[in-house]
Scaffold this motif. Structure first.
Motif, short mmCIF file in Angstrom:
data_model
loop_
_atom_site.label_atom_id
_atom_site.label_comp_id
_atom_site.label_asym_id
_atom_site.label_seq_id
_atom_site.Cartn_x
_atom_site.Cartn_y
_atom_site.Cartn_z
N VAL A 1 41.84 -4.63 56.52
CA VAL A 1 43.01 -4.85 55.65
C VAL A 1 43.38 -6.32 55.63
O VAL A 1 43.62 -6.90 54.56
CB VAL A 1 44.20 -3.98 56.13
CG1 VAL A 1 45.49 -4.37 55.43
CG2 VAL A 1 43.90 -2.51 55.89
N THR A 2 43.43 -6.97 56.79
CA THR A 2 43.80 -8.38 56.80
C THR A 2 42.74 -9.25 56.15
O THR A 2 43.07 -10.24 55.48
CB THR A 2 44.08 -8.89 58.23
OG1 THR A 2 42.93 -8.66 59.03
CG2 THR A 2 45.28 -8.20 58.83
N SER B 1 36.81 -8.41 53.36
CA SER B 1 37.12 -7.32 54.28
C SER B 1 35.93 -7.01 55.18
O SER B 1 36.09 -6.89 56.40
CB SER B 1 37.51 -6.09 53.47
OG SER B 1 37.71 -4.99 54.31
N ARG C 1 43.23 -8.87 52.45
CA ARG C 1 44.46 -9.53 52.02
C ARG C 1 44.31 -11.05 51.97
O ARG C 1 44.88 -11.71 51.10
CB ARG C 1 45.59 -9.14 52.97
CG ARG C 1 46.97 -9.47 52.42
CD ARG C 1 48.06 -9.09 53.37
NE ARG C 1 47.96 -9.94 54.56
CZ ARG C 1 48.25 -9.56 55.78
NH1 ARG C 1 48.64 -8.34 56.00
NH2 ARG C 1 48.14 -10.38 56.79
#
Length: 111
Positions: A31-32, A46, A35
């Motif tokens: 997720v980070t 990702s 993002r």
């Protein structure tokens, strides 16, 4: 429910910690990484973040749970009792060991 014998329980907890760290680290870093990647490259960002970081997270969780189980079994062997104080002492000793590189003051504060 009774717990397993100590040598086997340490190995089981070590593997469970590694697995939880691998799954949780993959989700977190996926997720980070998505993002923080530029638009149009989110999936690649990702995947790259998961490849780079999830093994470190899995190892850290495995180490933490392995130390905790080792200390809990050691306290059970010393005290000859199976109660919640073993878990409390194991948590203290695990925190003490994991923060020992920072010096004795930091280790005692974290332990």
């Amino acid at each position: 429910m009774a717990k397993a014998a100590c040598p086997g329980r340490i190995i089981d907890d070590l593997g469970a910690g590694f697995t939880m760290g691998a799954v949780g680290g993959s989700v977190w870093h996926g997720v980070t990484g998505a993002r923080e990647a530029p638009r149009g490259h989110r999936f690649a960002g990702s995947v790259r973040a998961v490849k780079v970081n999830s093994a470190k997270t899995a190892g850290a969780f495995g180490l933490w749970l392995g130390l905790f189980a080792t200390f809990e079994c050691g306290l059970h062997g010393v005290r000859k009792k199976e109660d919640s104080w073993n878990a409390v002492g194991a948590g203290f000793l695990t925190g003490l060991c994991l923060s020992a590189r920072g010096g004795p003051i930091v280790a005692l504060r974290s332990g």
